[in-house]
Every structure is written in C-alpha cells, then in structure tokens.
Design a protein around this motif. Structure first.
Motif, PDB file in Angstrom:
ATOM      1  N   LYS A  23      46.025  46.732  51.272  1.00  0.00           N
ATOM      2  CA  LYS A  23      44.864  47.398  51.882  1.00  0.00           C
ATOM      3  C   LYS A  23      44.692  46.886  53.308  1.00  0.00           C
ATOM      4  O   LYS A  23      45.430  46.005  53.755  1.00  0.00           O
ATOM      5  N   SER A  37      45.155  42.898  48.393  1.00  0.00           N
ATOM      6  CA  SER A  37      43.744  42.859  48.020  1.00  0.00           C
ATOM      7  C   SER A  37      43.543  42.385  46.574  1.00  0.00           C
ATOM      8  O   SER A  37      44.015  43.024  45.623  1.00  0.00           O
ATOM      9  N   GLN A 362      38.331  39.949  50.821  1.00  0.00           N
ATOM     10  CA  GLN A 362      38.840  39.445  49.540  1.00  0.00           C
ATOM     11  C   GLN A 362      37.718  39.049  48.581  1.00  0.00           C
ATOM     12  O   GLN A 362      37.977  38.563  47.483  1.00  0.00           O
TER      13      GLN A 362
END
Ligand code: SF4
Length: 970
Positions: A23, A37, A362
């Motif tokens: 991502k 991700s 994250q």
C-alpha cells in the motif's frame, strides 16, 4: 489512496506472496511512500492488530522479505498467528535493515570476512562475492583506556596512547573501509556505539531506492549489533538486539537472524517518578524486578500512561539494560516523544515526517494503553515507588536502596561466598592500612603512628606519595598541590572507593542524569567539598554532545574541579578499561586482601570486570558517582551521614547538594539542540581527527595479512572444501577440561581486560617481542587467534572446581586445570594443546546461566580452538549458547536437578556423548560417565541445538563455513 502507484519490489523480479498488502502512505508534506501494510494483513489474520508492537515490526520484516526460500508464507502465517501463551517451537527468520559493530567485536568479524575473501580467491572465485549486503557501521569505542585522569588534557593524552596501542587494528579497519562498499567506520573519539547509534546512525525508517515512476518502499529500522547493549536502540522503537560476532557476520551477509518465537512480557508503568529519583534508579529497580520474573529469551515491551510520560533518554537507559534483566529486548513503541527526540538530535524534517506517517499508516504510532495488546503476561510498576539505589557489589540485579548500602556492605564483608559475601574476618572491617610510595609498610592497626596523620575517607583532598614517573599521579599531584598542602602518607581500608567513573552509554546518553551530576558537582564545589586525588575519577561520555551541553550549561568546570575531567569518549571503565591503580595501592590491597570499591554509572559489575583488585563494584547514577567520590567510602550512609566537611568545617549532606528536577529541567535546553548534533556528526566524514587521518591502511580487495600481533588470518577455514565433513556422531572418550560453578560469564571464558605477564598469552606476546607495557588488553587483540586461544578461560577470577579446595575451603582462582589422567596441574591452554596433540576430545561442565554477560564471540571461538567438543551445563545464556552452535561446539543441558556435582563428577573420568542418528532441535542425548574403577553411569541430557537452521550450522562445522559455502555456490 492512490492504489495504482507501482511500488519498488523488495525481491527483484519475484512475485510476492502477499502482494495485496503493498500500500502507500503520505507524509505531512504530501510525499508518497510504499509499504507492506500490516492493517491489510489483518484482513487475513485478525490477530495481528492485538500483537505486541515489537512483534509487529518483526512481522513486517518477515512479510516484506517473504521470498519463498529463506522466508516463506508459512513463516508469515506463524508469526501473524502468534498466541500469547503458546508453546514456542517455531523459529522466525528476521532479515534486519543494518548491522552495528563496536571495535572489539568488529575487528574479528572483519578478520573473518577478510579470510573468506582469501578462500574465495583461492577457490578461483571473485573475492567481491563476499560483501556485506546490508549497511554496516563500526564505532570505535572499546579501546581507549583511562591512563590519564583528573587533568585538563587527559582526553588528548589517552587518545594518543590509544592510537599508539591500536595502530595495527586501525590500519586494518581502514582496509575494510576501502575494500567493502557498505562498511563504514565512526573513528575513535566520537563516542560509544549505542549512544552514537541513538543520536546519529538510526534514521527511523529506511527508504529503498526506486526507479523513476516507482514509489519508494519504506520499512522500519531494525538491526543486530555485536554488542549486548545494542538494545539501547529499542528506546526509539527500533527492534534490535545483541548477537555474537558469528551471527552478526551472517546478518551482514544477508542471512536472516533466526530466533525462537518469543514470549512478550508487557511492562506497565503507572504514576510518575518522585523528586530526586533518577532514570538510573528506575532501571536498577526494573532490572531487579525482571530478573525475578525470569524473562530470559523474551521480549519485554513497555506500555501504559507512565511509559508514555518517559522521555526518550530515560527509555533508552531502560532499554540498554535488557541484557542485565535477561530479556532479548526492552522495547518502547514510537510516539510523539520519539519525534521530539529526533528533532532535538538533528534528524531532518523529511525523516521525522516519514517516521510519523509510516507508523501511523501501520497503526503502530503511540504507546499502547492497558488492555490494547495481548501480552504473554504483564508486570506493573508504579513509578512513584522507585527509590534512589545502587546495585552491587557483584551483580546488576542486586539493588540496594541508598540508605542500606553501608549496612549491606558491612554485612557481606564477613559472610561466606555462598551467601555472596567476601569471607573476611568481621573484626578487619574498619582496619586502615598505610600506603607509602616505594615503601609499603605493614598494617597500621597496632603499628606505630605515622609521622603525618593518615587520610581518612571524607577528609579533605590529600596528596598520596607515589612514583613520580607515573604521569597520572604526577598530574594528580600537580593539580592537588596547588590546592592543598601535601601530605606524605595515606591509608586505605575496606569499603574505600578507589574508582569513581561517570561512564557507560547506559547513563551518559541521558542528559537528565548527566546534568544532575554536573549540578551536584557545582553545589559540592561551592560548598567547599573536595575529592581525594588517589580516587581514580573520570568522565568518559558516549558522545561529544555531552561535554558540549555540560560546557554550555556551565557545569563542566565543576566536574573538572572534583577530578571528573574529560578522559575519553568511549567505553573505558564500563568495559574494564579503567586503567590500573597505582602499584602502591595495588600492593596494599593484595597484601591485606582488602575489599575496596568502584562506583560507576555502568551496567555490569561482575568480579574483576572493573579492576582485578576491586572486589566490590557498585552501579549508580552519575550524580551518586560524584557523591561517592566525595565521600570516598561505601561505609558511610549518604542518607544520614555527611558527605564530607565543607567550608568552615561544616558538615555537608547529600540533600544539601542534590539538584531538584526543576534545576535539571531548566538546563535541558542545552542538551537538545538539533543543529549542534548535526554539526558534530558531520565531522565523522569531514574531520575525523588528525590521528585517524594519519593512519595508512593496506589497499586492495584481498587482505595480505602483514605480520602483526593484533591481526592474523583466522584458522576457521583451514582445509575448507565445498562439501561439509561428517558431524553429529557425538563425542567419544573425552576428558573434562574444567568443572565450573554457576554464573560463569563470557568474561570468565574470554576476558576482555588486561593480559597477565605470567599467562600463556603474556608468554606468547613476549616471545613475539611485545613488552609488558605494550600488551594492551585481550579485547583489543581479538583479531589475533594466537592471543585469544591462550586467553580462553584465563580470567584471573575464574575458579575451576576440579582443583581441590585449600585447607580453609578457599578455591584457587585463574585458568588452571588438572591434565588427566596424570592429574598434573597446568594452564588450561597448555592442557588443551596436549589433549589436541594426542587426539583427545574435551568437554566443559558448568552450572546455571553459563555464558552470561556481554555477547562475546571469542568465548565460543576460543572454546572451539581449544578442542572442546561439548559444553554441559544446567542452563545457558541465550547468545553464548547460539555462538557455541555457531562454532560447531555442542551445547547440552542436564535434566531435572542433575548437575555435575550431584553426579559426583570429579574431573578424572572419561565421557562419551551419544546423539541420536538424525540430529533434531532439542532432542534427547546421553552422557556416559566412565569412572576410574571402570563403572559406567548413563545420564540423560537435552541437546540445546534449538532450531533447524542450527542443525545445519552444526553439520557444516559452524555458521561461517555454512555461509561461505552458500556464497561461493551462488
Ligand atoms: S559503554 Fe559499556 S554498555 Fe555501552 S557499549 Fe561500552 S561496554 Fe557496552
């Protein structure tokens, strides 16, 4: 999200098994980055969002490096499915972003790499096939010694000596810098590896170079270091820990670091530290608690409101001592405090923005609160309960509240060794002994009264009559004589503080305790307090920034006035480089078997680590180090008795000079100045120092090994072939090399400190034209196997219990053994060579926590080169166990309550070790003891080869031949 963006692939050309997790994120300045991700992975593994943050960072590496070979989708699934209390059987392949080295461990690692290039060249391969695949930084910090102290130019004088002593090693490092593309050196005089790492080397997140039109891939910083206190970096949310040089080499060469899936112990802080309590007091308290909690092999992760309130330097101090509390890491998640620290230490806006945006994307930004994460178990501490403390006299986990130090020392003085005591007659505690230059007299107890009054601890600064040729003392005399009338004699006694050192990255990285030390010094000087010049006082911070802010805050002159002049930027006393005491003091200590003390702001105080003649070593905060230097003895209660006499003979108490937290806080602005940090560290490249610039190194891709007593081609690849020989058939008809007790440290096995003239290493150096004055330390000679083999088990305090006790029950100290079957006593090295010559394998027996202490690859390398085939103990320290496997030595553990003592092993038996035909991790093995009368006993053992990859290492004769075969076959 711009899902169409093409992200630079982490594994060139290969389709990624978890491509859907790729991502993008945007920074505040609208810069875009790609990432693997974890929130996306949570869609397949819902458990991920409740994993401890430290494990999620490891999971990101496993996910990103999933190539189907070294790292497989199963590895990702295993870690993503981590359960807090499951049995730990899976190993995690962790590919780190970079490697840090210090010079003691870095030089042998470089020597092994250089030797691999020789092998490559000899096999007709391109030597460049041996190249670090991740960035490697070596910080030269472990070599400098405190020869000069208490004078203004001590730093300069100590560094000149350092360069004289280490010229050949520094030449070798310069060869490495030009031979390897990704190998950098921070030269001597900049600081200590972990502090330099914290302030400068760590960049937060890494960005992979991307082709035009591609979005660069970002990933978190992570590392391994060849030093156990690498964990300091956990204070800024970087996952990393200390590994042996052997594993460090593998990491450099692109191998994953394999480790057993850990338990993660959550440590919740609540409340706030009380006035007058330092981060050092806190870390000593945490160390005591976690030692009790037995967290060996676990990650510790700090959380809760109290954690969020701690500044990064306090977190770094707590993270640094993870080896002392036994954990693999002491981890703090990234939050706003981390960003503040990055700003205060000169990181760029881009870096800070990327760090914040990456960890936010994250879902790992911020310190978790209670209940948000699933930990294996939780330990709590109310910060408000922490009290001022020291730890000692022998172990970092033996914390003593400040007010109990005096009584504790007095009680241990006459207790037996089994009770951790010093085994001295109680009546001797307060006896003073006269010290005179070139004329060391008898005890003053009952002896005629000396012509001039003896110096008593706490009395004003006096001059000791010493050998005027010794520059250190001459300097001390010069300094003192301008302030005090000279006195001929002095006395020393039990409990006297003879070394007081502001040392160690643990504390010198923390401006609050350094400023507190400076403020205490200022108040003490203003009150008229002084320090005895015979006390070896030193200030040796882990960064030039410390002296810069102490200077700007106007505190350095006061520390200097009390003898804490800048002596070095390096490990010094913390690593055992305190330098010697005067011969006169040493004589009196030895003659009278005195129990004298060191007080240091370090993290380790094992016997003989600080100085061979100082038996009691106390870890304390920098301000307490200054306080104990003033008082000069641990037999004074700093909570109730005066530190000393001030102006007009007035009693001055600790409370009179202890700085308040608001006084410390007011000066913190000098310590966090991004511009100053940037300017300082730019000099690593631009102006590394004249002494360093003058060093001329060997050039070329392959090292030609000029004759040297510091660097030699290591013998680990002798007879190397691309196919491994046969291993795993067990051990037959072995002799015991030594029988050791509990807590044998890596320093007992492979000392880092001074080399005795009468030892095998001393004899070898003399045979090779090195005079005693130039012996330097074992640590500095780790690039030469001939010295290091001879130094193995040569610690002056190691006790081989095969040697029968003396009439009073005391045990002989030093690296000796009984050669069997004759029973002749000799050095362990000499016995080892005799056993090797006659083809007799040997084994070592030990107790609990064998190999505890600093990571030290020579503890395993030396063991292997002495011909030891197996080490059989009650329990192992983590790194040393894996290093033994890495060198092809079998680690084995007794079962249940068995020990060599309970089995009646004396050392004159023969031993067989039977393994199963197919070696598997942690399988059963058998020890067969054959006694003198022919009787045999079979004893079950556990093989402590813990993982499948370790089986491969063992079968290849160790990790080095394993990796070399892989690289040459590629
Ligand atoms: S100062 Fe001490 S803890 Fe820090 S790197 Fe040096 S020896 Fe290790």
């Amino acid at each position: 999200m711009a899902k169409t963006q093409k992200i630079a692939a982490p594994v060139a050309g290969a389709p990624h098994a978890f491509e859907q997790t790729c991502k993008v994120f945007w920074t505040r300045s609208k810069k875009v980055g790609g990432f693997f991700s974890l929130p996306e992975l949570t869609k397949s593994f819902p458990n991920v969002k409740r994993l401890p943050v430290s494990l999620r960072i490891v999971l990101e590496s496993v996910l990103r490096n999933c190539d189907g070979k070294k790292v497989t989708p199963e590895h990702v699934a295993q870690l993503a499915g981590w359960k807090p209390t499951a049995a730990r059987v899976d190993e995690i392949p962790f590919v780190v972003a970079r490697v840090v080295l210090q010079d003691f461990t870095g030089v042998p690692l470089l020597a092994d790499l250089a030797a691999m290039r020789n092998v490559a060249a000899e096999q007709g391969k391109n030597p460049k096939s041996i190249e670090p695949l991740v960035p490697v930084d070596l910080v030269v910090d472990h070599s400098v010694m405190i020869d000069y102290f208490g004078e203004k130019n001590a730093l300069d004088l100590n560094m000149r000596l350092e360069f004289q002593r280490n010229h050949e090693r520094y030449q070798f490092m310069k060869w490495g810098m030009q031979a390897f593309d990704t190998f950098g050196v921070v030269p001597p005089g900049f600081g200590i590896v972990h502090q330099v790492n914290l302030e400068y080397l760590a960049r937060g997140v890494h960005k992979e170079a991307a082709a035009r039109g591609q979005t660069p891939l970002y990933y978190p910083d992570s590392l391994v270091g060849t030093d156990s206190h690498t964990t300091m970096i956990n204070g800024i949310g970087v996952v990393g820990w200390g590994v042996g040089g052997i594993e460090g080499e593998a990491a450099m060469l692109g191998q994953p670091v394999y480790f057993l899936t850990p338990d993660v112990v959550g440590f919740e802080f609540t409340g706030r530290l009380r006035e007058g309590v330092t981060a050092t007091d806190l870390v000593l308290t945490v160390t005591e608690i976690l030692r009790r909690e037995k967290v060996v092999g676990s990650f510790v992760e700090f959380f809760g409101e109290g954690t969020a309130s701690l500044a990064v330097p306090d977190r770094a101090t707590l993270a640094n001592m993870a080896p002392e509390y036994g954990a693999t890491m002491g981890f703090f998640p990234i939050d706003g405090k981390t960003l503040e620290y990055f700003e205060g230490t000169g990181r760029s806006t881009d870096e800070m923005e990327a760090l914040e945006a990456y960890f936010t994307a994250q879902e790992m930004f911020g310190v978790p609160l209670a209940g948000q994460i699933d930990y294996t178990r939780v330990v709590s501490l109310d910060l408000g309960t922490v009290a001022p403390s020291l730890s000692g006299p022998r172990r970092p986990q033996d914390r003593i509240e400040l007010g109990k130090v005096k009584t504790q020392f007095a009680s241990l003085f006459s207790k037996s060794p089994a009770e951790n005591g010093f085994n001295q007659p109680a009546g001797h505690l307060l006896t003073r002994h006269l010290v005179r230059a070139k004329d060391v007299r008898e005890d003053v107890a009952g002896a005629p009264v000396p012509k001039t009054p003896s110096v008593q601890p706490g009395a004003p600064r006096q001059v000791v009559e010493m050998d005027a040729n010794r520059p250190t003392l001459a300097a001390a005399q010069a300094t003192a004589s301008s302030e005090q009338p000279p006195v001929e004699d002095m006395t020393i006694g039990n409990g006297d503080v003879l070394i007081a050192a502001i040392t160690s990255c643990t504390n010198t990285s923390n401006p609050s305790v350094m400023i507190a030390a400076g403020l205490l010094a200022k108040k003490a000087v203003e009150a008229g307090l002084v320090v005895h010049p015979h006390i070896k006082t030193s200030l040796a911070p882990g960064s030039r920034m410390v002296t810069e802010y102490l200077q700007k805050a106007g505190l350095l002159p006061y520390l200097e006035k009390l003898g804490f002049s800048l002596a070095a930027y390096g490990c010094t006393t913390c690593i055992g480089n305190a330098g010697d005491l005067t011969p006169e003091i040493n004589d009196v200590i030895n003659k009278n078997d005195l129990v004298c003390a060191a007080v240091l702001s370090g993290n380790r105080n094992f016997e003989a680590r600080i100085h061979p003649n100082l038996k009691a070593n106390f870890l304390a905060s920098p301000p307490l180090v200054v306080a104990y230097a003033i008082t000069g003895t641990v037999l004074r209660d700093l909570m109730t008795e005066p530190l000393g006499k001030g102006k007009g003979g007035r009693d001055i108490y600790l409370g009179d000079v202890w700085p308040s937290s608001s006084e410390v806080y007011a000066l913190m602005k000098y310590a966090m100045n991004g511009k100053a940090y940037r300017q300082n560290y730019e000099k690593v490249a631009s102006t590394p120092g004249k002494l360093w610039e003058k060093i001329q190194g060997v050039t070329g891709q392959v090292y030609n090994w000029p004759k040297s007593t510091y660097i030699a081609r290591p013998p680990f690849f002798e007879g190397f072939t691309m196919t491994p020989g046969s291993a795993g058939t067990g051990v037959r008809q072995a002799r015991a090399m030594a029988l050791f007790g509990d807590s044998i440290t890596t320093d007992h096995i492979s000392p880092a400190g001074s080399i005795k003239e009468a030892s095998p290493a001393g004899a070898w150096l003399k045979e090779h034209g090195v005079s005693k004055a130039d012996f330097n330390s074992y640590g500095s000679r780790r690039g030469h196997h001939e010295v290091m083999m001879r130094g193995t088990f040569a610690n002056v305090r190691i006790k081989n219990l095969m040697i029968p006790p003396g009439p009073d029950g005391s045990r002989e100290e030093g690296g000796v053994t009984l050669f069997q079957p004759s029973g002749e006593k000799m050095f362990i090295y000499d016995a080892a060579m005799k056993y090797v010559a006659q083809g007799t394998p040997t084994v070592i027996f030990g107790g609990e926590e064998y190999g505890t202490g600093s990571s030290r690859d020579w503890a395993a390398k030396g063991t292997q080169l002495l011909g030891v085939k197996a080490v059989i103990v009650r329990s192992f320290e983590r790194i040393h166990r894996s290093n033994l496997v890495g060198m092809g030595v079998l680690p084995l553990q007794f079962k249940g309550t068995d020990s060599w003592q309970s089995l009646g092993i004396r050392g004159d038996e023969l031993f067989d070790i039977e393994l199963q035909s197919e070696i598997r991790p942690q399988q059963d093995a058998t020890l067969v003891i054959t006694r003198g009368d022919g009787q045999q006993q079979r004893v079950p053992l556990i093989l402590r080869i813990d993982t499948a990859i370790e089986v491969d290492y063992y079968k290849h004769g160790g990790i080095l031949p394993f990796v070399l075969r892989q690289l040459l076959a590629a």
